[in-house]
Write a protein that holds these residues in place. Sequence first.
Motif, mmCIF file in Angstrom:
data_model
loop_
_atom_site.group_PDB
_atom_site.id
_atom_site.type_symbol
_atom_site.label_atom_id
_atom_site.label_comp_id
_atom_site.label_asym_id
_atom_site.label_seq_id
_atom_site.Cartn_x
_atom_site.Cartn_y
_atom_site.Cartn_z
ATOM 1 N N ARG A 1 56.231 46.931 15.892
ATOM 2 C CA ARG A 1 56.655 46.348 14.620
ATOM 3 C C ARG A 1 57.338 47.414 13.764
ATOM 4 O O ARG A 1 56.929 48.567 13.755
ATOM 5 N N SER B 1 56.625 41.220 13.142
ATOM 6 C CA SER B 1 55.262 40.726 13.361
ATOM 7 C C SER B 1 55.267 39.295 13.903
ATOM 8 O O SER B 1 54.452 38.944 14.753
ATOM 9 N N ALA C 1 47.471 39.644 12.748
ATOM 10 C CA ALA C 1 48.878 39.992 12.549
ATOM 11 C C ALA C 1 49.101 41.488 12.756
ATOM 12 O O ALA C 1 48.295 42.325 12.335
ATOM 13 N N ALA C 2 50.201 41.819 13.408
ATOM 14 C CA ALA C 2 50.522 43.219 13.705
ATOM 15 C C ALA C 2 50.801 43.992 12.426
ATOM 16 O O ALA C 2 51.499 43.509 11.536
#
Length: 224
Positions: free
Chosen positions: A75, A172, A189-190
Amino acid sequence: MVNSVVDLSLTKSRSRRPRLKRLKRLCLGLAVVGVLLASSQWWPVSPTNLSVGNRLLTSGVLASWRDGNLIVLVRHEERCDRSENPCFGPADGLTIHGTEQAEKTGQAFKTLGMEGSDVLSSPTTRTAQTSLFMFGKTLISPGPLAICGDAMGEEMLTHKLPGRNLVLITHSACINDFEQALGYPHAVAAEYGSALFVEVLGNGKFKAVGMMNSEDWVAALKQL
């Protein structure tokens, strides 16, 4: 005397019913908790955290990296238009803090060795800047849109060369799309700069090996 005995019997009968109901509710609650705990063992929320213990080795990540069998989704770092930190440049790019973090994460990848890896960036300012500060170069993926959605696995394979890793600087939402396809529909979530390591199997399928957050690289690399 008879009336007294009858009244006492009725009183005891009524007092047991609420207790039985509470006991049933308690048993039901414990059963639900037991099912949830058991199912969590078979339904992991997110891919393995590679920073724990010596998982860069024990998970097979390092061996697969050296063999060029990985796709790594990274990300982008901290975006300016969603932060109060000073911008590096355009508002749709990174913050100064984001560029500094990108350099640190890039150094971690260089420690693994980048000789057998190619880097591709999503066509946005923040991903292009992340790639530049991480790896000193930016190669934008063809087309106006990021590699995302249900068919992103197939699209990434068109850019991965045999025996070479592919590092994709992305978003993300795209990482979440791929995690769902890999069997992690409820993955966390990244974070900015985090990396999802995915092994490309011999049959063209994918296997999630694990995640690494940017702040965990230093400790993880000390285990090697």
